[in-house]
Structures are given as structure tokens and as C-alpha cells.
Motif scaffolding. Structure first.
Motif, PDB file in Angstrom:
ATOM      1  N   ASN A  98       0.813  -1.210   0.000  1.00  0.00           N
ATOM      2  CA  ASN A  98       0.000   0.000   0.000  1.00  0.00           C
ATOM      3  C   ASN A  98       0.843   1.254   0.000  1.00  0.00           C
ATOM      4  OD1 ASN A  98      -2.878  -0.317  -0.075  1.00  0.00           O
ATOM      5  ND2 ASN A  98      -2.581  -1.657   1.692  1.00  0.00           N
ATOM      6  N   GLU A  99       1.820   1.265   0.881  1.00  0.00           N
ATOM      7  CA  GLU A  99       2.559   2.509   1.062  1.00  0.00           C
ATOM      8  C   GLU A  99       3.586   2.723  -0.022  1.00  0.00           C
ATOM      9  OE1 GLU A  99       4.556   3.234   4.608  1.00  0.00           O
ATOM     10  OE2 GLU A  99       2.718   3.300   5.794  1.00  0.00           O
ATOM     11  N   LYS A 100       4.336   1.672  -0.288  1.00  0.00           N
ATOM     12  CA  LYS A 100       5.498   1.844  -1.150  1.00  0.00           C
ATOM     13  C   LYS A 100       5.119   1.852  -2.622  1.00  0.00           C
ATOM     14  CE  LYS A 100       8.146   2.497   1.895  1.00  0.00           C
ATOM     15  NZ  LYS A 100       8.585   3.883   1.890  1.00  0.00           N
ATOM     16  N   ILE A 101       3.998   1.243  -2.939  1.00  0.00           N
ATOM     17  CA  ILE A 101       3.665   1.152  -4.353  1.00  0.00           C
ATOM     18  C   ILE A 101       2.431   1.981  -4.678  1.00  0.00           C
ATOM     19  CG2 ILE A 101       3.143  -0.428  -6.232  1.00  0.00           C
ATOM     20  CD1 ILE A 101       4.632  -2.581  -4.681  1.00  0.00           C
ATOM     21  N   ILE A 102       1.344   1.691  -3.990  1.00  0.00           N
ATOM     22  CA  ILE A 102       0.089   2.323  -4.408  1.00  0.00           C
ATOM     23  C   ILE A 102       0.064   3.796  -4.009  1.00  0.00           C
ATOM     24  CG2 ILE A 102      -2.384   2.274  -4.076  1.00  0.00           C
ATOM     25  CD1 ILE A 102      -2.119  -0.758  -3.906  1.00  0.00           C
ATOM     26  N   LEU A 103       0.330   4.030  -2.744  1.00  0.00           N
ATOM     27  CA  LEU A 103       0.323   5.428  -2.314  1.00  0.00           C
ATOM     28  C   LEU A 103       1.452   6.206  -2.962  1.00  0.00           C
ATOM     29  CD1 LEU A 103      -0.645   5.304   1.444  1.00  0.00           C
ATOM     30  CD2 LEU A 103      -2.049   5.607  -0.563  1.00  0.00           C
ATOM     31  N   ALA A 104       2.593   5.555  -3.125  1.00  0.00           N
ATOM     32  CA  ALA A 104       3.720   6.240  -3.754  1.00  0.00           C
ATOM     33  C   ALA A 104       3.350   6.687  -5.154  1.00  0.00           C
ATOM     34  CB  ALA A 104       4.932   5.312  -3.792  1.00  0.00           C
TER      35      ALA A 104
END
Lengths: 408, 639
Positions: B420-426
Motif C-alpha cells: 500500500n505505502e510503497k507502491i500504491i500510495l507512492a
């Protein structure tokens, strides 16, 4: 005339794969079928060639080799005419000296004019020597005298007919020589291969060019072993053809995609490519993708060598060549026509379609990216091209079209 | 001249200062001369609050692990609802055109694509409700995830021990970075931090000992294959950071291991013995690339398929992902990484510690074996390497006191958080940054198909910006065609061309957006082959090149050319031109000894061609990549 017209028409229809040689052959037949009048034979020939040449150039302005050959033939006609004239004047001069010994005044006058004419002719035919430069008769003043004295001195009809036949014959001879040059230019360029390719060299090339393949074969035959990277040259994929030929000759060949050129160029010693045309400023019109290769070569300080026969030297200076000297080919080479029909909205007439496909055929490589030109007349710098061109073309022929229109 | 001289004569003679000097008006106190930067100091939520415009270059304060940890699992039950069949099918339907080869894509692929699509839809349609995801996490998390029809996620109970540890960690981490302090002060804080860490270790005295043991063991267990997954060793090294070692020593340890060189015969022999796939070596190997694996393509798949029931050690999910890599159904850094992590999630869920073994040790070995299988299928991308490194460090960090189910739940949520954090939100941050660089009337050029660039273009289109897209494509993959199809569907005006025509088309382009597989710490952009060509031509035309890359793809490795480390694709796809039957010059010639077909997958773009790198930490010049790698890459944020 109708015969040549038919020839021109068939040539135009097959212009797609026209070569310089075919153009020269066509012009040779035009010249041989042209009936020359008694006066101003050279002018008649020039007009005829120009009329045909204009048609040829207009049919495909991007095919610069055709225009080059037309100009070369025009130049040949002018040169032959000039050399005949000077020869005639020389004879006249000799006879005048031997015949008229009595009248001192006229004698001195004619010899003087003949000498001036000869000097003028020499200066136009050959590169200016120190002697002609130092001679006190101004060249510009001498030139108009040439035509007048030449016209005046030739009154005999027998002499004229023999001269006209001689002119036509000489021109055809010279055009034959030109054709021979075009045919043998590959070999002449290839002869220089050993001077440029050393043992264990890694060479990159893009697409396919007969000049390049001959060049590489020649080096191979001289027992040089080297490897060749061939970029395939999408969307025509001529590189596949070249790779096949090279492999058949036993050369170590690696076929790469065009996108891998930048990745591989750091391991390449030399880039050797063919050209579509060489412009007067030293810029190159080449198959699409060449600018990419040239930029990458410059980045990695790899010599970028262009092989071009002298018939590819174009006396024009390019202006916006990416657009004006280019040809957009069919998009079907990139996308099938039906491929995107499902997501195109043809119903709503919003004006311009959403999807454009661009498929240019040529690239322009600016002279600063070219390290060396190898022509059948040896190796040259890009900055020297303008001078080389002056050897092959006369300045009057640079613009073929306008002259022809003005003449008509 | 004269006037100047006269004035000189009047006033005091001017004293020139040459070299380094401190200008007089500045106070000697360094803290004062260094006023708090208004851009850097405020926390992220403040800097990019909905109304606030983005500052062009900003390095936001790090999001602390505690934040991120607490953010998602706070309401796990509603954050990850069990997938409803309807959502799954819609996502499948949406992207059925994406699935090129497989007519009925395997569920994992569907899930990956479904996830991708959800992000895109969200990014596009909603235009980031409330001005982006800076809205409180508890609100945002449900909005971002459920639409994706995502995976089953069991309810995660946050173990108390973890949260406490994280809290303390946060307190330590946040302090030095939040305040701009003088050097001495910073050093003092660092000292304090070190001391506190030591104390924390001493507090859980039993745990670290075991962890260290586990670390050592895991390092040993990965020893046989250090060359293949250098990440594993690096992880093992970086895990120990809390110990009594000094940071400098640690840093030296963290120099990435040299990669496997395939021209080393003995190592290749060793590797062959262990590998499952048993590839046959390509016959016409390219001499220059002997150090890279060159195998016959198309032979592994049937072998693997026939071996399915013999490979009892392999989890089926991992096996499936491996096959998908092999067949090329999943490609692209993000998609591959997400697929792998989700396979690992499933594998961890079904994992049970064998008797007389500890979870952290055994699971690390297990993951290592999975990874080596995946490498056999296709060499790891940098993004995957980083994700594996993260996962292994998470496994190693699990305290031994935790029960097996709790540990598994923790890992599960960790992986979820990473995705979630490293790919999607990024990606959403990148989109938000990049859109500010698109103006009306722009002509944007992109190469190949990058998921981040695609999101940017679609979002800018949603915002109503008037621009045109030039898609440059290349053989043999023609990924640009897929992108073109998706963009034309959305109603964007597109121009399509091939890479040779780049010099022709570049005249009309105003911006170049490129994706990247990885950004190396010397600023080199490691990306799909051809990217360097595009960047070079753009540089020659003085057109800005913007590279969009999530920060988790950054790597501390350096590389100068595209030869030393690369991946080789199927050579047969070079000699054949699909759809052009007239190009058959090489039929029958490809077995000739003198002909080699080279299908490079990646190339390295020198950093001087890159104007800007857009990452989730803001827009940075390529020279700042090592800073990001150093400040955010090492442990602070990935753990």
C-alpha cells in the motif's frame, strides 16, 4: 521526342526503386535521341536534359540522387562544350598565327584575344593556378569575348556539323563514364576498407546498404577479423538482410534491436553506415534512426563514418530537412489498420482523430555528428563537402526547376 | 572608469575577500544563520494539505514507521473486506484486454491487474478526494482499498509488543529529523538515540540474542546462494543495526554484494545443481554477455509444468507467480513485485513452523528458496529485491516470544503495508507531483508503457488539461501498443511512432515522461531498453526529461553502462517480426554459428540526460538519489 517521353513515363512509374544509374541511363538515351540544331547545340541539349530532369525531380523530390545525376549530366554537357570551344579556338589561333604574317595590327589583336579566351577557358575548366591568377587580363572581361569570338570565328558548315556530332558523342561518352563510376563506386569505396578497419574491431551499422556490406566484405577478404553489430532498422528491418549476408560471408554478426543501440555503443569502435544523400553542408539524409545512432556515437566518442558514392553528393543546402526532405510512409508498417478500429470513435465528428501514427522514412544527421565521409574519391571531412561538390556540379545547374520554367 | 576611481579614493579602500570566508553581517552562530526552512520543517500533512500547493522540490519529513503501521491495521476489518465476487469479475472484465496471452488469466494475475486498475480508476475518477490522501489515514484507507476487490485479509490483531516497540522507535527516529538543529546537537541526539537503542535491546535481552542467532543462521543458510540473492545477505547485515556495532561499520557491511557472474564455471555448476528449472543453455551466446544467464527460451515452461507435483517444497502460489513470470503474463516492476508479495503472503498464511525450529529462521530459508525459484524463472528486478529485503528483515525482527499465528498476522500486515505505502500510495504522490508539470498545450512523450506515467496522463486528462501524448514504441515487446489502446479508450489524443523516428517527433515535444525499473545511486536510470535513446535525443533537443519512479525502486548499486548488468530476453523474438511475413530473411539462419541475436531488456540512462526524478519523496534532481537511498532507504522507512 515521343520515344523519350515514353521512357520518362515508365521511369517515373518505377521511381520508387530508382537508382542513380537508371537515371543516368535514361538521360543518355534522351541525349542520344535529341536532334541537335546547327547553332547552340549545347544549349539545346541542356534544355532537353533540364526538361526531363525537372519532371524526374518533381516526381519525387526526396529522391535526391535523381536530381544529382541530372545536374551531373548538365555539368558534363557544359564541360564538353567548353573543351570543344577552347580546342577550336586553339586551332584557330594556330592557323591565324601561321597564315597572317603581313598585317601586324590585326595579327596582334587576334592573338591577344585568343590568348585571353584560352586563359578564361583554362580558368573555368581547371582549378585556378598561380599563373592565371597573376595574369593581368581580368577573367570577367574575357568571358563574354569567348562566345562572341567563338561564334564569329566558326563560319564553315562542315566544321560545324562535325563539331555537333563530336559534342553529342563526347557527352554520351562522358555519361557512359559517369554510369561506369556509379557502378564501380562500391568497389572503389570498398578498396579503402583496410585502411579503416583493423583487427578485432567492433563495428556497428544500422539497416542495410550495399556500400556498407561491400565495404565490410572487402575488409573481411583482406583477412581482417572483426565483429559487426547490426541494428535491425525498424520498420523496414533491412538489418536482417544485412545480417544474413554478413553471416553468409562468415563474419561474426550480432543482430540487435534499434533501442539497444545506446546500450551497445559503448563497446563499439566504429559506426559505419550508408547514406541516402549527402548535402552540401556535410549533413546526411539517411534511413530513419540514424540520428539516434549518431548522437549515441558522439556521446561515446565513437567515430561515425558515412559511406557514400559521389553520385549521392547533393549540391543543395538543407533547410528543415527533417520535414522537407522526408517521406512519411504507411502507418500499416507500425500498426495494422484494423488493430485500433475497436477503440476509435468514428461516430462523434469532433474533427481531428485521436490517433496519429507517424512513420518517417529518413533522418537528418547534422554535419557536426559525422566524423568522416568515405566517397569513391577518398575520405573527406564534412566541412569539405561543399568543395567536393564544386568539382562535380556547375553552379548554373543548382536550381534545375526554375531555369527550366524560365526557359519555357 | 574615472568616476569609479574617484569614488574609491573617497571611501575606504575596498578589501576583497578571496576564497572561503564568512560574510561579516552574518552572525557567527550557525543555528541562527541557518533559519528553519519553512518548506522542510512542517510535517507532511501540513505541507500538502488539500488547499496547499505543492512546493516544487521538497523532501518531506519521513513518514514514521509507527504512523504507517498504525495507519492501516487500525481498522483492518473494514480496510480489507473479503473480496466480493462481483468486484473481482469487474476488475477482470476491465482488464481483459490487457491479458495478452492467456485467454483466462489465472486468479493471481487477475488480482494484480485488478489492483492496478483500481488505483488507476481511483486516481483518475476521483481525482484524489479531499485533495489527495493526506486526509486522515483511517478515512483514507478504506477508500483506497476496497474498490480494488482485493485479497482476503484475515483480521489482523496488532500485537501489543510490536506497537510499543514501534512507538519508541518513532520517538527516536522523529526527533532528529524534525528539528533542524546544529551539527553538535544532531550528534548529541544521535548518541542519545544509540544509547536508547542499546537500552531497548538490553530490555528485551532475550530477544536480540535469539534474533542475532537467527540472523547469523539465516546468513549462513543463504550462503550457498549469496550471488543470487545478494539482498538476503544484505538484509542479514542490515538487520543487526540495533546492536553494539557502530553505524559506520554497518554501512561498510551494506555494500551490495557482487552479482552472480555467469561466466564463472564452478559457480554456475553449483547453481545448476540446486535450480529447479534446469534451463538449457542458449547455443549462440553473445560473447559480450557471457556474464549473464543466456538460456533457451520456451523450454522451461513445459518442464516446470510437468514438475508441478514433484516440487513439494514450493508453495503453489509462488509456483504460479513463477510460471507467470516465465510466460511473460506479468511484467512491469510494480506488477511483478505485487504479485510476488501476494504469493508470499499466501505462502506465509499456509506456513507452519516445523517442530524443533524457530519461525524466523525457517521462514527466512523458505522465502530464500522461493526467491531462488523465482530467479530461475526470471531474474529479479530491483524492486523485487528491495521488497524481499524488506520482508526478510521483517521476519528477522519478529520477537521469539510471539506466537506463530501472531507472527504470521504481523508479517501479513507488513506485506500489505508495503504494497500500500510503497507502491500504491507512492504512485499517487508521484501522480500528484507530476501533474503540476503538465500545462495546457503540452506535447508529452513517453516511451514504452510505464504504469506511473500512465496514471499521470490519465489523471491530467481527468483534470481537464489539454495536452497531446506521443507514445514511442520499440520492438520486440511493443508495450506501447497496450498503453496506446488504453489511452485512446480514455479519449486522449495520441501519436504513435517507433523509436527510430524519435528525432523526427522530438521537434514537437515539450516534455518527456519516462518510467524506470530502478534508479541507481549514481543517478543512473535503469529502465526498459531504449529509454536511454529517448532521453539522449530529448537532451539533444533541450527538452526536459522527467523520470517517474517510486522510491522503493531506488538502489545503492552503481552502474555506468548497460553491459555489466542486464537481462537478456528471448533471442528468437528478434529474428521474427510478427505481422510482417515479408521479413523472413533470417529464417533458418538463426542456428548459424556466426549469427548472434541479442535481445537486451534494460539499459542505463546516464544521469546527465535526466532533468528530474519524481518520486514519492518529491521531485529531486538525479544527484539527490544517493541522499534518498541513504536517508530513507536504509531501514528507517522500510522497517
Amino acid at each position: 521526342m515521343p520515344d523519350t517521353q515514353a521512357l520518362v513515363m515508365t521511369f517515373l512509374t518505377s521511381l520508387k526503386n530508382a537508382t542513380a544509374r537508371q537515371t543516368a541511363e535514361l538521360l543518355r538515351s534522351v541525349i542520344s535521341q535529341q536532334r541537335v540544331p546547327y547553332t547552340n547545340q549545347a544549349g539545346a541539349l541542356i534544355d532537353a536534359v533540364k526538361a526531363v530532369g525537372e519532371q524526374l525531380i518533381a516526381a519525387n523530390p526526396v529522391e535526391l540522387a535523381v536530381g544529382n545525376i541530372v545536374r551531373r549530366v548538365l555539368h558534363i554537357i557544359r564541360e564538353e562544350d567548353l573543351s570543344l570551344t577552347t580546342a577550336a579556338i586553339g586551332e584557330l589561333n594556330l592557323s591565324a598565327v601561321s597564315d597572317d604574317e603581313n598585317d601586324d595590327d590585326r595579327d596582334g589583336n587576334t592573338t591577344l584575344s585568343a590568348a585571353a579566351v584560352a586563359a578564361a577557358a583554362r580558368s573555368t575548366l581547371r582549378p585556378p593556378s598561380l599563373q592565371t591568377l597573376l595574369e593581368d587580363t581580368p577573367v570577367s572581361a574575357a568571358v563574354p569575348q569567348t562566345s562572341s569570338s567563338g561564334g564569329d570565328s566558326e563560319g564553315k558548315t562542315a566544321d560545324k556539323s562535325s563539331r555537333s556530332r563530336k559534342l553529342k558523342h563526347d557527352v554520351i561518352e562522358a555519361v557512359n563514364e559517369l554510369i561506369q563510376d556509379i557502378v564501380t563506386c562500391h568497389e572503389q569505396i570498398a578498396e579503402q576498407a583496410v585502411e579503416h578497419i583493423h583487427q578485432n574491431e567492433v563495428i556497428l551499422t544500422l539497416g542495410s546498404s550495399r556500400t556498407v556490406s561491400e565495404f565490410l566484405f572487402a575488409a573481411k577478404e583482406k583477412k581482417r577479423s572483426f565483429r559487426v553489430f547490426v541494428a535491425e532498422g525498424a520498420p523496414r528491418y533491412q538489418g536482417h538482410l544485412l545480417a544474413k549476408e554478413l553471416v553468409a560471408r562468415g563474419l561474426q554478426t550480432t543482430l540487435i534491436t534499434d533501442s539497444a543501440v545506446f546500450a551497445m555503443i559503448s563497446r563499439v569502435n566504429m559506426v559505419i553506415v550508408g547514406a541516402h544523400a549527402v548535402m552540401a553542408n556535410g549533413g546526411v539524409i539517411a534511413p530513419v534512426g540514424m540520428n539516434l545512432v549518431a548522437l549515441a556515437a558522439q556521446k561515446h566518442a565513437v567515430p561515425f563514418v558515412v559511406l557514400a558514392g559521389s553520385h549521392k553528393l547533393c549540391p543543395l543546402y538543407p533547410h528543415n530537412p527533417e520535414v522537407l526532405l522526408n517521406e512519411l510512409r504507411s502507418p500499416s508498417e507500425l500498426l495494422d489498420f484494423g488493430e485500433f478500429s475497436d477503440c476509435m470513435d468514428f461516430g462523434s465528428g469532433s474533427g481531428s482523430p485521436l490517433l496519429h501514427v507517424v512513420n518517417p522514412a529518413f533522418d537528418y544527421v547534422p554535419p557536426k555528428l559525422v566524423s568522416l565521409f568515405i566517397t569513391d574519391a577518398g575520405g573527406h571531412n564534412p566541412s569539405y563537402m561543399y568543395r567536393l561538390i564544386a568539382d562535380y556540379y556547375s553552379a548554373d545547374d543548382l536550381v534545375v526547376q526554375r531555369r527550366a520554367i524560365a526557359g519555357n | 572608469m574615472d568616476s569609479r576611481r574617484s569614488s574609491r579614493a573617497v571611501i575606504d579602500p575596498k578589501v576583497r575577500q578571496v576564497g572561503f570566508f564568512t560574510s561579516a553581517p552574518l552572525p557567527p552562530d550557525r543555528t541562527q544563520s541557518d533559519p528553519p526552512d519553512p518548506i522542510r520543517s512542517p510535517p507532511l500533512a501540513d505541507a500538502s494539505s488539500p488547499g496547499n500547493s505543492l512546493s516544487p522540490v521538497m523532501i518531506p519529513p519521513p513518514r514514521h514507521p509507527s504512523d504507517s503501521l498504525l495507519r492501516l491495521p487500525h481498522s483492518p476489518s473494514d480496510a480489507f473486506p473479503p473480496p466480493s465476487p462481483t468486484t473481482t469479475t469487474t476488475s477482470l472484465g476491465d482488464f481483459s484486454d490487457d491479458v495478452t496471452a492467456a485467454s483466462s488469466p489465472p486468479p493471481a494475475a487477475a488480482r494484480v491487474r485488478g489492483r492496478g486498475s483500481s488505483v488507476k480508476q481511483q486516481g483518475a475518477a476521483s481525482s484524489f478526494p479531499g485533495g489527495g490522501f493526506e486526509v486522515p489515514p483511517s478515512v483514507k484507507a478504506p477508500s483506497s482499498v476496497p474498490a480494488s476487490g482485493l485479497t482476503t485479509v484475515s483480521v489482523v490483531k496488532l500485537p501489543p509488543g510490536i506497537s510499543v516497540e514501534v512507538q519508541s522507535d518513532r520517538a527516536l527516529n522523529s526527533k532528529p529529523l524534525k528539528e533542524k538543529t546544529s551539527k553538535a546537537e544532531r550528534r548529541a541526539i544521535q548518541e542519545a538515540q544509540r544509547a536508547a537503542k542499546a537500552a531497548a535491546k538490553a530490555e528485551g535481552i532475550k530477544t536480540p540474542a535469539v534474533t542475532a542467532l537467527a540472523n547469523a543462521k539465516s546468513a549462513k543458510s543463504t550462503k550457498p546462494s549469496p550471488q543470487r540473492n545478494d539482498s538476503a545477505v544484505v538484509v542479514a547485515a542490515s538487520e543487526k543495526k540495533g546492536g553494539d556495532r557502530s553505524v559506520e561499520k554497518d554501512r561498510k557491511k551494506d555494500v551490495p554484494h557482487p552479482r552472480m557472474q555467469y561466466d564463472d564455471k564452478s559457480r554456475v555448476q553449483k547453481l545448476k545443481k540446486r535450480s529447479v528449472v534446469k534451463p538449457t543453455e542458449a547455443r549462440n551466446r553473445v560473447e559480450l554477455f557471457r556474464h549473464l544467464p543466456q538460456y533457451e527460451h520456451g523450454t522451461q515452461l513445459p518442464v516446470l509444468q510437468s514438475k508441478f507435483f514433484q516440487l513439494d517444497t514450493l508453495h503453489p502460489a509462488v509456483y504460479k507467480v513463477g510460471l507467470q513470470y516465465l510466460s511473460g503474463d506479468i511484467c512491469g516492476g510494480n506488477a511483478r513485485c505485487i504479485a510476488m508479495l501476494q504469493a508470499f503472503q499466501e505462502a506465509i498464511r499456509d506456513y507452519s513452523t516445523p517442530p524443533a525450529k524457530t519461525l524466523s529462521r525457517d521462514l527466512t530459508a523458505k522465502i530464500s528458496s522461493y526467491v531462488s525459484f523465482l530467479i530461475d524463472c526470471r531474474p529479479l528486478s530491483v524492486s523485487m529485491g528491495n521488497a524481499i529485503r524488506f520482508l526478510k528483515s521483517q521476519i528477522a525482527k519478529i520477537p521469539i516470544s510471539l506466537s506463530e499465528s501472531e507472527a504470521k498476522a504481523t508479517l501479513h500486515s507488513d506485506i500489505e503495508r508495503f504494497i500500500n505505502e510503497k507502491i500504491i500510495l507512492a504512485d499517487r504522490v508521484i501522480v500528484k507531483h507530476a501533474v503540476t508539470k503538465i500545462r495546457d498545450g503540452d506535447v508529452l512523450l513517453t516511451y514504452g508503457s510505464s504504469s506511473a506515467v500512465e496514471m499521470i496522463l490519465q489523471h491530467a486528462h481527468e483534470l481537464g488539461k489539454q495536452f497531446r501524448v506521443v507514445i514511442v514504441d520499440s520492438r520486440p515487446k511493443h508495450e506501447g501498443k497496450l498503453l496506446l489502446r488504453r489511452l485512446v479508450r480514455k479519449g486522449l489524443s495520441c501519436t504513435y511512432t517507433h523509436i527510430n523516428a524519435i528525432s523526427y517527433i522530438m521537434h514537437e515535444v515539450t516534455r518527456v515522461f519516462l518510467g524506470a525499473s530502478s534508479v541507481l545511486s549514481n543517478g543512473t536510470v535503469y529502465s526498459r531498453v531504449g529509454t536511454a535513446c529517448v532521453a539522449m535525443v530529448a537532451y539533444g533537443f533541450h527538452i526536459p526529461v522527467l523520470v517517474c519512479c517510486e522510491a522503493y525502486k531506488f538502489h545503492e548499486r552503481v552502474q555506468l553502462d548497460s553491459i555489466c548488468s542486464n537481462e537478456l530476453g528471448d533471442p528468437d523474438s528478434i529474428s521474427k517480426v510478427p505481422g510482417r511475413e515479408d521479413i523472413n530473411h533470417l529464417d533458418g539462419w538463426d542456428k548459424s554459428e556466426n549469427l548472434q541475436l541479442l535481445n537486451l531488456i534494460y539499459d542505463a540512462t546516464p544521469s546527465d540526460y535526466v532533468s528530474l526524478i519524481i518520486t514519492d519523496y518529491g521531485m529531486i534532481p538525479p544527484t539527490s538519489v544517493p541522499v534518498i537511498v541513504r536517508e530513507y532507504g536504509r531501514g528507517q522507512l522500510w522497517i
